[in-house]
Design a protein around this motif. Structure first.
Motif: not given
Length: 297
Positions: A147, A215, A231
């Motif tokens: 991410p 995350k 992502d």
């Protein structure tokens, strides 16, 4: 006008990211009608939470292109990247980028560049760069999704190597991530260079400056914020290390793409750049950049 333009920046960046992602998506097996519907003005206006009129006005103010012009140009430039990669036939390329048939792609390329696809491919394959040193062996990495927060930039890639650019992008991302308790234990900086400078005009090249975040943490900035979340894709990557000036990355890309492992071909997701140090405090000759090439068997 300037204040209104600034107030819509986040929405326009959202639309640009959406278009960039959709244009480089694999459309094989889907209809051209589906592509056109998902890229239509009403659909884009809904995503941006703007009226269709304001979206078109603000998009043109930001990019100096209409939405239609932007889609056609970036789509044809992506078709050229696939021609230059020389791994897909022209029949495969038209399906891949969502055209109704091969004639439609041929006619669009001919109209825009006054060359047939074969002539265009020959011209692209004749373009070559030299790289001043040996290429280190690659390693294969199985990566989970990463991410990131990112800021997008349109312009000459040379700008991306400056300290001023780092202040405008990664420093801004770091500040936002820190203020919102999103930073992981170790700072981690990435980039995506969407365009081939042999194909795209320097002033229209697209770059994403990215910072990794934790995350599973709520991380979507408001729609109106130019900072966006996505992502980096999970997958298999061949990872090469480039040492030296970022200006040599084009030549580096060309060499390593020709040296991909024989049992693999280039994947569908973007090539990633992973920055191991910074031009802020590193001599240009000592800059280290991992280039992550997505590959599939």
């Amino acid at each position: 006008m300037n204040s209104n333009k600034f107030s819509y920046q986040g929405q326009i960046e959202t639309i640009l990211h959406y278009l960039n992602s959709m244009i480089q998506k694999n459309w094989t097996g889907k209809t051209a009608d589906e592509f056109n519907r998902l890229m239509s003005i009403p659909e884009l206006a809904k995503i941006a939470c703007m009226s269709a009129r304001n979206l078109q006005l603000m998009f043109k103010a930001y990019t100096s292109e209409t939405i239609h012009q932007y889609i056609i140009r970036t789509r044809m430039e992506y078709a050229q990247q696939l021609l230059k990669d020389n791994k897909k036939s022209i029949a495969e390329i038209y399906e891949y980028i969502g055209f109704a048939n091969q004639s439609a792609l041929n006619n669009t390329l001919q109209k825009k560049y006054n060359l047939t696809p074969r002539e265009l491919q020959k011209k692209l394959l004749e373009t070559s760069h030299t790289y001043p040193s040996c290429i280190s062996p690659y390693r294969i990495v199985e990566s989970e999704t990463i991410p990131v927060l990112f800021l997008s930039y349109i312009g000459n890639y040379d700008t991306c190597s400056t300290v001023a650019f780092e202040t405008y992008t990664w420093d801004c991302l770091y500040k936002y991530a820190k203020e919102n308790s999103l930073l992981p234990d170790k700072e981690d900086y990435w980039g995506i260079a969407y365009d081939d400078t042999d194909i795209t005009s320097l002033e229209k090249c697209r770059f994403y400056a990215c910072i990794a975040i934790q995350k599973g943490v709520g991380s979507n900035p408001p729609l109106t914020n130019p900072i966006k979340h996505m992502d980096l894709p999970q997958g298999t990557y061949a990872v090469y290390i480039h040492q030296g000036d970022y200006a040599l990355l084009d030549a580096f890309y060309e060499i390593i793409l020709k040296q991909l492992p024989q049992s693999y071909c280039l994947g569908e997701t973007p090539i990633l750049e992973h920055y191991l140090n910074s031009p802020t405090d590193t001599d240009v000759k000592e800059l280290l950049t991992e280039v992550w090439i997505p590959i599939i068997k």
